[in-house]
Design a protein around this motif. Structure first.
Motif, PDB file in Angstrom:
ATOM      1  N   PRO A  33       6.143 -10.064   4.539  1.00 41.89           N
ATOM      2  CA  PRO A  33       5.043  -9.310   3.996  1.00 41.89           C
ATOM      3  C   PRO A  33       4.841  -8.089   4.532  1.00 41.89           C
ATOM      4  O   PRO A  33       5.171  -7.764   5.890  1.00 41.89           O
ATOM      5  CB  PRO A  33       3.717 -10.161   4.148  1.00 41.89           C
ATOM      6  CG  PRO A  33       4.195 -11.659   4.741  1.00 41.89           C
ATOM      7  CD  PRO A  33       5.580 -11.394   5.263  1.00 41.89           C
ATOM      8  N   SER A  36       4.858  -8.739  -0.888  1.00 40.76           N
ATOM      9  CA  SER A  36       4.131  -7.537  -1.077  1.00 40.76           C
ATOM     10  C   SER A  36       5.145  -6.346  -0.989  1.00 40.76           C
ATOM     11  O   SER A  36       5.666  -6.039  -0.150  1.00 40.76           O
ATOM     12  CB  SER A  36       3.359  -7.242   0.354  1.00 40.76           C
ATOM     13  OG  SER A  36       3.697  -7.764   1.353  1.00 40.76           O
ATOM     14  N   ALA A  53      -1.272 -13.013   2.366  1.00 40.60           N
ATOM     15  CA  ALA A  53       0.139 -12.912   2.093  1.00 40.60           C
ATOM     16  C   ALA A  53       0.944 -14.226   2.127  1.00 40.60           C
ATOM     17  O   ALA A  53       1.554 -14.441   1.044  1.00 40.60           O
ATOM     18  CB  ALA A  53       0.699 -11.736   2.659  1.00 40.60           C
TER      19      ALA A  53
END
Ligand SMILES: *Cc1c(COP(=O)(O)O)cnc(C)c1O
Length: 232
Positions: free
Chosen positions: A164, A129, A176
């Motif tokens: 993440p 991410s 995630a």
């Protein structure tokens, strides 16, 4: 003070409980104690309680501990961004590097790994991410980098590491980590022999274990809140 032993025991208990509720074997997730910014005394306290693996993200900070009079047999893991002028020292003093995100760095580490040491264990850092960490490779870049690192003679690619973006919602945390697990599975089905998912920190270790983490990296829950802000 004096809290490291008790904190470590409660982190171990959290880890065993997370394994149990995920239906995983007890002891299947290993604990990396993230000792960055901490003095050697904190490492000594954790080592006295049986903790052998420690994570560091800055070379100079790490060396003050690696070179301190501490029990033999400690295993040092480098988990921060690797600058090319630091590769020789990292290759000489660490057993693992979790944060490979450029082939150039991996090549230098491989070339500079001293011959008397076993291959350097490593993970490619996957940027799951973009807000979580600026480091790491994207899904598109991952297969080529992983294949190239796996082919280096003095590196042993073990799997993926991810950080993440922080999320309070456990479902969001799990999503995630599930993406990291899928990325590892894709590499494995492409023929790489990998066994490591380095994921999960103090605030999201349960979600990481539920999605297959094999190593969680825990700092705050063991050593307390860090006084100065350390970069991820
Ligand atoms: C600092 C750090 C950790 C530990 O984080 P906590 O939230 O203190 O448990 C884990 N992984 C990396 C890469 C870190 O830099």
């Amino acid at each position: 003070m004096g809290g490291v032993t008790a904190n470590l025991a409660s982190v171990e208990a959290r880890l065993r409980a997370a394994e149990r509720s995920a239906g995983r074997l007890s002891g299947s997730v290993s604990l990396l104690a993230v000792s960055k910014t901490r003095p050697p005394e904190d490492v000594a306290a954790a080592a006295a309680a049986g903790q052998m693996a420690f994570g560091e993200n800055q070379l100079q900070d790490a060396l003050t501990k690696i070179e301190a009079p501490l029990p033999a047999g400690l295993e040092w893991h480098f988990i921060g961004p690797v600058q090319s002028n630091k590769t020789r020292a990292i290759a000489s003093h660490f057993a693992w590097v979790h944060s490979i995100d450029r082939l150039k760095i991996a090549e230098r580490l491989s070339d500079q790994r001293p011959p008397h040491l076993p291959p350097l264990q490593c993970c490619v850092q996957f940027n799951v991410s973009a807000e979580g960490s600026k480091s790491g490779v994207t899904t598109d870049q991952l297969p080529d980098l992983a294949a190239a690192v796996a082919a280096l003679p003095r590196m042993r690619l073990r799997g993926l590491m991810a950080i993440p973006a922080p999320a309070d919602d456990p479902d969001e945390q799990r999503a995630a980590f599930a993406a990291v697990r899928h990325a590892l599975e894709t590499l494995k089905s492409g023929g790489l022999a990998l066994d490591t998912l380095s994921m999960g920190m103090t605030d999201d270790m349960e979600a990481a274990v539920a999605e297959g983490a094999t190593m969680v990296r825990i700092g705050t829950a063991i050593f307390g809140r860090r006084a100065r802000k350390a970069p991820l």
